[in-house]
Motif scaffolding. Structure first.
Motif, PDB file in Angstrom:
ATOM      1  N   MET A   1       0.843  -1.190   0.000  1.00 15.75           N
ATOM      2  CA  MET A   1       0.000   0.000   0.000  1.00 15.75           C
ATOM      3  C   MET A   1       0.877   1.238   0.000  1.00 15.75           C
ATOM      4  SD  MET A   1      -2.912   1.155   2.772  1.00 15.75           S
ATOM      5  CE  MET A   1      -3.679   2.769   2.659  1.00 15.75           C
ATOM      6  N   SER A  92       1.169   0.469   6.124  1.00 11.43           N
ATOM      7  CA  SER A  92       0.896  -0.887   6.604  1.00 11.43           C
ATOM      8  C   SER A  92      -0.435  -0.966   7.349  1.00 11.43           C
ATOM      9  CB  SER A  92       2.036  -1.359   7.512  1.00 11.43           C
ATOM     10  OG  SER A  92       2.200  -0.485   8.612  1.00 11.43           O
ATOM     11  N   GLU A  93      -1.240   0.089   7.241  1.00 11.20           N
ATOM     12  CA  GLU A  93      -2.605   0.141   7.778  1.00 11.20           C
ATOM     13  C   GLU A  93      -2.652  -0.077   9.298  1.00 11.20           C
ATOM     14  OE1 GLU A  93      -4.703  -2.766   5.452  1.00 11.20           O
ATOM     15  OE2 GLU A  93      -4.969  -1.367   3.796  1.00 11.20           O
ATOM     16  N   GLN A  94      -1.697   0.539  10.009  1.00  9.33           N
ATOM     17  CA  GLN A  94      -1.694   0.434  11.470  1.00  9.33           C
ATOM     18  C   GLN A  94      -2.201   1.701  12.145  1.00  9.33           C
ATOM     19  OE1 GLN A  94       1.762  -1.709  13.294  1.00  9.33           O
ATOM     20  NE2 GLN A  94       2.637  -1.588  11.211  1.00  9.33           N
ATOM     21  N   ASN A  96      -4.775   5.497  11.459  1.00  9.45           N
ATOM     22  CA  ASN A  96      -5.773   6.183  10.640  1.00  9.45           C
ATOM     23  C   ASN A  96      -5.071   7.183   9.723  1.00  9.45           C
ATOM     24  OD1 ASN A  96      -7.948   7.616   9.611  1.00  9.45           O
ATOM     25  ND2 ASN A  96      -9.112   7.507  11.520  1.00  9.45           N
TER      26      ASN A  96
END
Length: 508
Positions: A1, A92-94, A96
């Motif tokens: 991403m 890494s979508e950890q 917001n």
């Protein structure tokens, strides 16, 4: 991403918005940083990796590419640690990602995830407001510094985990608040006071004129006559900094990494006194990535050069352009930057190598040739730029033993402020701040001479061999003397007193 976080890079005392693009994709695990990073930015890879793990986050075991844009701008320093960390967490979508477009991130991370302060935050905050960024996320020790800029939301944190929590629930956090005007009002000059000076009425008068008009000043006299003591008391009679001036001074000190007390405003005028062994770059600024030198750190304040003739001549010649233009330009292969340098130069020197030429007690042992070579260290063009050249004599025995009887700095400062207010009223609609900044068109408008004053000045020019620049300096000083006296027009006594402050011209 792919994720993008905003940060900034310093160029001189200004800042440029920098995009930190982070891509986490398949491939062999590792981090690659591109976009002209210096060594400190390259080393951030290891700091960020360890900090994220120790802060309780998962470091992606994938190929991570960090691109710093614009790619042709050199990036330096540890301030990119925090935006790179946030970019990796976002990619890494950890965390917001909703607030990433609104805020600018900068700060150094330690291995335990703590946030350490960085230099230049005030300059970056000012640039962020100009380009429409909503707020800054910075280390806690930088929060007060950035909050000086009004209209900008500033959040300071001590740990990387706090930044992640803020991105998830920003409404639970209050921005830092600083009232810069209150800090200026509370500021009091704590330096030496003019009331400590015994005798030296002529030199005290010269200090008052220098403060009232922003004039450059040199004291010439034997050792022990009080030259340094007088010079160090000039800041005590200068008007207080305005809020705009305080911002300028603080921004320069922020870029240089010299702010103290966790980023409060520099509320008193700077006083810089470099040693005579100082190099040219240390005086005017420089380096591979240009940083402000002593003359810029003295902006809106005083630059004191003790034992002026002991400085290398080529170093002193660097002062000529800043003294004339009020700024210094430093050019490098990749970039050219400008630093402000509107300062009052105060210098001191002995009249000869032994120091006793003209002394009433101790005879001079120098030959005429030695004295000539001594003064040859100071070029004519440089001395032309010094408005007040004042002889300081040895104190008499009765003056040494008596208690000081002169006015204190507060009383003199009141007269100085009144004179500056008269000058500001006269200069409305122009960029001028004090009489020393006047150019030839201003002299024709505000320094008109009657026949008696003109004849006196012409006689001084012939007798002393003054240059056009030196004669203009006399007019500027005369204008300041008139302002101190409350007179609208220049009179003969004003010009006569101004001529008296050309000691070195009379010695040569």
């Amino acid at each position: 991403m792919l994720a993008r976080v905003w940060s900034a890079s310093l160029v001189g005392i200004d800042a440029v918005k920098v995009g930190v693009e982070v891509d986490v994709a398949g491939g062999l695990p590792g981090i690659v940083v591109v976009g002209l990073p210096d060594t400190a930015v390259q080393e951030s890879k290891e700091r960020v990796r360890t900090a994220l793990k120790n802060a309780g986050y998962v470091f992606p075991m994938r190929r991570i590419v960090v691109n710093l844009t614009p790619a042709d701008l050199r990036k330096e320093g540890p301030s990119f640690d925090l935006p790179i960390s946030v970019g990796i967490l976002a990619a890494s979508e950890q965390v917001n990602v909703d607030l990433l477009e609104e805020y600018l991130f900068l700060g150094e991370v330690s291995l335990d995830g703590g946030l350490r302060p960085v230099a230049g935050v005030l300059a970056i905050a000012a640039a962020a407001k100009r380009i429409g960024i909503s707020g800054l996320v910075v280390p806690a020790d930088n929060a007060r510094e950035a909050a000086v800029v009004k209209g900008l939301k500033v959040f300071g944190f001590k740990h990387l985990s706090e930044v992640g929590e803020f991105l998830s629930a920003s409404e639970n956090y209050a921005s830092a608040q600083v009232n810069g005007l209150e800090e200026l009002e509370k500021a009091r000059f704590a330096g030496p006071d003019l009331c400590d000076v015994k005798g030296q009425a002529h030199a005290r008068r010269a200090l008052e004129i220098a403060a009232a008009g922003g004039h450059n000043l040199i004291f010439v006299g034997p050792p022990g006559s009080g030259k340094t003591m007088l010079a160090r008391r000039l800041p005590s009679i200068l008007p207080p900094l305005t809020f705009e001036e305080a911002l300028e001074v603080t921004q320069i000190h922020s870029v240089a990494g010299l702010l103290k007390d966790k980023g409060t405003l520099v509320a008193t005028r700077p006083f810089r006194a470099p040693h005579h062994s100082a190099s040219g770059p240390s005086l005017v600024g420089g380096g591979s990535f240009p940083r402000p030198g002593e003359i810029s750190l003295a902006h809106r304040g005083v630059l004191f050069l003790d034992e002026l003739t002991e400085f290398k001549r080529d170093v002193l010649e660097f002062l000529r352009q800043p003294l004339e233009d009020g700024q210094v330009t430093i050019s490098r292969t990749r970039q050219s930057v400008q630093f402000p340098a509107q300062f009052t130069l105060v210098a001191s020197t002995n009249p000869c190598p032994c120091g006793y030429f003209g002394d009433t007690v101790q005879p001079c042992t120098c030959s005429p040739r030695a004295r000539e070579q001594y003064w040859a260290r100071l070029s004519g063009p440089l001395m032309d730029r010094i408005d007040l050249q004042v002889g300081v004599n040895r104190l008499k025995p009765e003056e040494i033993t008596q208690q000081p009887t002169g006015e204190d700095s507060a009383m003199v400062r009141e007269r100085v402020q009144l004179a500056r207010e008269r000058a500001r009223d006269r200069f409305k609609g122009t960029p001028l701040r004090c009489n020393a900044e006047m150019k030839s068109p201003h002299l024709r408008q505000w320094c008109r001479l009657d026949d008696s004053s003109r004849n006196l000045l012409e006689s001084a020019i012939r007798k002393l061999g003054l240059s056009v620049r030196a004669s203009d300096r006399i007019l500027k000083v005369a204008r300041t003397i008139a302002d101190l006296a409350g007179d609208e027009n220049l009179q003969t006594q004003h010009v006569a007193e101004a001529i008296q402050y050309r000691t070195i011209d009379r010695m040569q």
